[in-house]
Design an enzyme around this catalytic site. Structure first.
Site, short mmCIF file in Angstrom:
data_model
loop_
_atom_site.label_atom_id
_atom_site.label_comp_id
_atom_site.label_asym_id
_atom_site.label_seq_id
_atom_site.Cartn_x
_atom_site.Cartn_y
_atom_site.Cartn_z
CD GLU A 137 -2.47 1.41 2.66
OE1 GLU A 137 -3.48 2.13 2.71
OE2 GLU A 137 -2.03 0.79 3.64
CD GLU A 234 -6.66 2.00 7.02
OE1 GLU A 234 -5.94 1.14 7.57
OE2 GLU A 234 -6.36 2.53 5.94
#
Length: 255
Positions: A137, A234
């Site tokens: 990521e 998130e």
């Protein structure tokens, strides 16, 4: 609407860790993420997942929580032995908990040697864990100064170089905005590499509603293009409790 997951490391923090699973299911989530599950008993997590019919989408590597230490070290030259030792521990947790994804954190590093280290570690991890899906990521420099994987184009190049079928891109819309500005353009360029999506409000990483990015249009696009993965929430809730800000989900009335 896509299938939503709750990141229990960031959502429902008004509750003890194990109670967050119940709260997520009550709020309408079908899956969860736990970035660092290593301080909880695996049996307790499994019981909480089973009781609420939740799937576990993702955990982070390395263990344990990175408080006070580097945020990952897969790209840190000289840290190969530590990475491999802790990756094996993460893999044991992932297998025990049925985690669909393991996110491998690069850590703070720079330069060609860091890239070589990251690629070598990813190749090794992908090879020894062929039945486990892995992700990388890109994370923006403001939230994690010095983090090696700080660009989606860099992530795409590394994924192409490693060329492992069980390694994919973790696409976080908040980080895409902070890094590249245009989330839609970033998605259009790299969506063929995506194995997991995370969302957070832009620009403040609160609820994914309002702001310069059209989340309802994004969700509709995912439905229309047949995306069958999970979209994980998130973000940092802006209110005192997580359920008070869940209207963006459109699944059920919130308390």
């Amino acid at each position: 609407m896509p299938k939503f997951a709750a990141n229990l490391t960031m959502l429902f923090k008004e509750l003890p860790e194990l109670e967050r699973f119940d709260a997520a299911a009550e709020a309408g989530f079908e899956a969860v993420e736990v970035l660092f599950p290593y301080d909880m008993q695996a049996s307790d997590i499994l019981t909480s997942l089973s009781r609420n019919k939740l799937s576990l989408e993702l955990i982070n590597c390395p263990p344990p929580n990175y408080t006070g230490g580097p945020r990952g070290y897969a790209a840190i030259p000289g840290g190969e032995e530590r990475f491999r030792h802790d990756f094996k521990r993460t893999l044991r947790y992932a297998n025990a908990l049925g985690a669909r994804l393991v996110h491998i954190m690069a850590g703070p590093a720079q330069g060609p040697e860091a890239r070589e280290t990251f690629v070598a570690n990813l190749r090794w991890a992908s090879d020894i864990a062929q039945k486990q899906m892995l992700t990388i990521e890109p994370i923006n420099d403001s939230d994690m100064p010095g983090y090696f994987l700080n660009n989606f184009d860099l992530a795409a190049d590394i994924l192409d170089e490693v060329a492992a079928p069980n390694l994919a891109l973790q696409f976080d819309t908040y980080h895409a905005y902070r890094i590249h500005g245009d989330v839609k353009a970033c998605w259009d360029k790299h969506n063929h590499l995506v194995g997991h999506i995370q969302i957070g409000g832009i620009p403040d990483r609160h609820e994914p509603a309002g702001g310069p990015f059209d989340y309802p249009a994004f969700f509709k696009m995912l439905d229309e293009t047949g995306y069958d993965g999970v979209v994980s929430a998130e973000y940092f809730p802006s209110g005192k409790t997580t359920p008070s800000g869940l209207g963006w989900m459109g699944l059920r009335p919130v308390k």
